[in-house]
Write an enzyme that holds these catalytic residues in place. Structure first.
Site, PDB file in Angstrom:
ATOM      1  CD  GLU A 225      -2.885  -0.994   0.057  1.00  0.00           C
ATOM      2  OE1 GLU A 225      -3.220   0.020  -0.261  1.00  0.00           O
ATOM      3  OE2 GLU A 225      -3.333  -2.230  -0.311  1.00  0.00           O
ATOM      4  CB  CYS A 259      -0.952   7.621   1.362  1.00  0.00           C
ATOM      5  SG  CYS A 259      -2.557   6.352   1.740  1.00  0.00           S
TER       6      CYS A 259
END
Length: 469
Positions: A225, A259
């Site tokens: 991720e 993010c």
């Protein structure tokens, strides 16, 4: 199960040996099949939720120490999403673990086909500092639900939250089932040298490549991720006030250290001035400040210096002020940005918003394609044709139309990247699948057997087989 693992930071045994012993004990427990029963998994999920509930105050204090994050933001962005993820798994786990019947082709008549989800084994979860509880515990929920044993390595950049997670988990769960390992690069490097059945990493693409290389010799199943430069496109026909409101609220949440937040904006030039004025108005309405509980500090001096260096004073349209002492950088808008500027060369991960104007949507799409595939992308538009083109022509991990970051909250959507922004996905059922192997089974009856596949081979048999295929 044993609970005798020493604190690796204080133990007299070299942590490499301790890690090997820890992993061996987790593998032993896994192969005893103790973690596989659904009742056991449900019990552990309930235990984890109750443990977090009983220690919310300590979790609040730790995250404030690391990030100056308020209780409100900690609850809404970290703790409550964990509870929601656990509750969703508890509600659906019995259904998830059942073998899934699928159709069988005529060539295999008479038989049944189904898919069995089996746990992978021992998982290593390396989490990030920006949402230290969310990005640690939600993958753990997936690993527990799938029936694995797990080792969590939190980020050393958030020491207070790392310490409280280690205390809570290691004092309440047996080490051969679930354990938190603290430390920095040496500990992480040593862990990555060991053989795991699953590695789940959240962090930067640069470190993600290192994790992938470490997993390669063992062909370990890896989920990465990562991040990237996430674009937000504003077209001339968007609902400007509402769209800016949603984008600004998501952009400066956690001081931009997210993010999936907007990394840069592409705005159609005919609405650029209205857009900028509306963004400034929204920022002023929020009055972003740590004391107001709606802003946080930059995680450390190194990141503060990095983010601050991306502010070129000649491009500052609004903001630009900062305090090194408190690691505070105010929401900052940059204009007249070109794609080769320093602020466009890396993920910002801070409260800076570069704004680039475009003329046609083709021009906007071309700019996005010049950069690595982003983790997220956002389109603010009421134009059906542009919406369709956005979905068909731009590659990104996840995203939204007329909103930002809220896709993260939907259990029914897979969360993950593509290309440079990651591989694999999780959340909800996708977390269960992430930590499971889908075992394909063909179960054949013995009461009859067509003679088609057996010798001798004839033209007649071949004609029938062709039709069956």
């Amino acid at each position: 199960m044993s609970n005798t693992l020493k604190n690796t930071a204080k133990g007299t045994i070299p942590f490499e040996i301790e890690f090997k012993n820890l992993i061996a004990s987790q593998q032993k427990l896994f192969y005893s099949h103790a973690t596989r029963s659904v009742s056991f998994r449900i019990l552990q999920l309930k235990k984890l939720k109750q443990l977090i509930k009983n220690n919310e105050d300590q979790l609040h204090k730790a995250v404030y120490e690391d990030l100056k994050k308020s209780e409100f933001d900690n609850l809404t962005t970290e703790i409550l999403p964990i509870y929601s993820e656990i509750d969703y798994a508890l509600k659906n786990l019995k259904k998830w673990v059942k073998p899934k019947r699928v159709k069988t082709n005529l060539l295999n008549f008479p038989s049944k086909s189904y898919i069995v989800s089996e746990p992978l084994g021992t998982s290593l979860i390396i989490s990030a500092w920006n949402f230290p509880y969310n990005l640690a515990f939600i993958p753990i929920v997936g690993s527990i639900a799938a029936g694995n044993t797990s080792i969590l390595k939190p980020s050393e950049m958030a020491p207070a939250t790392s310490a409280i997670m280690a205390q809570l988990i290691n004092d309440n769960f047996p080490s051969d089932y679930l354990n938190v390992v603290q430390g920095g690069i040496p500990e992480t490097t040593t862990l990555l040298k060991q053989r795991f059945d699953k590695i789940f990493f959240t962090g930067s693409p640069q470190v993600g490549k290192i994790v992938n290389q470490a997993a390669a010799p063992h062909l370990t199943n890896v989920t990465l991720e990562l991040g990237g430069k996430n674009p937000a496109i504003f077209t001339r026909d968007c609902s400007l006030n509402m769209c800016v409101k949603r984008m600004v609220a998501s952009k400066f949440l956690n001081a931009g250290q997210i993010c999936i937040t907007t990394d840069y904006v592409l705005v159609q030039k005919s609405i650029k001035e209205k857009f900028l004025a509306q963004v400034v108005s929204e920022i002023k309405k929020h009055n972003y400040n740590i004391d107001n509980g709606n802003f946080v500090q930059i995680i450390n001096d190194k990141n503060f210096d990095r983010v601050r260096s991306l502010i070129n004073t000649k491009n500052v349209y609004y903001g630009g002020n900062y305090s090194k002492e408190t690691r505070f950088i105010e929401p900052t808008i940059l204009t007249d940005i070109r794609i080769d500027d320093a602020v466009m060369q890396e993920e910002i991960f801070g409260p800076i918003l570069p704004v680039i104007e475009y003329d046609t949507i083709d021009e906007a799409f071309a700019i996005i394609r010049k950069i690595e595939k982003p983790l997220s992308a956002y389109l603010f538009s009421n134009n059906k044709a542009i919406k369709k083109r956005f979905l068909n022509e731009i590659s990104f991990g996840n995203g939204a139309i007329n909103d930002c970051i809220m896709q993260f909250t939907n259990h029914n959507l897979p969360f993950g990247g593509v290309g440079n922004s990651g591989t694999g996905s999780y959340h909800g059922k996708f977390s269960f699948d992430c930590f499971s192997h889908q075992k394909a089974i063909l179960s054949k009856s013995t009461w009859t057997e067509p003679n088609l596949k057996y010798y001798e081979h004839t033209d007649a048999k071949m004609k029938i087989i062709k039709k069956l295929f």
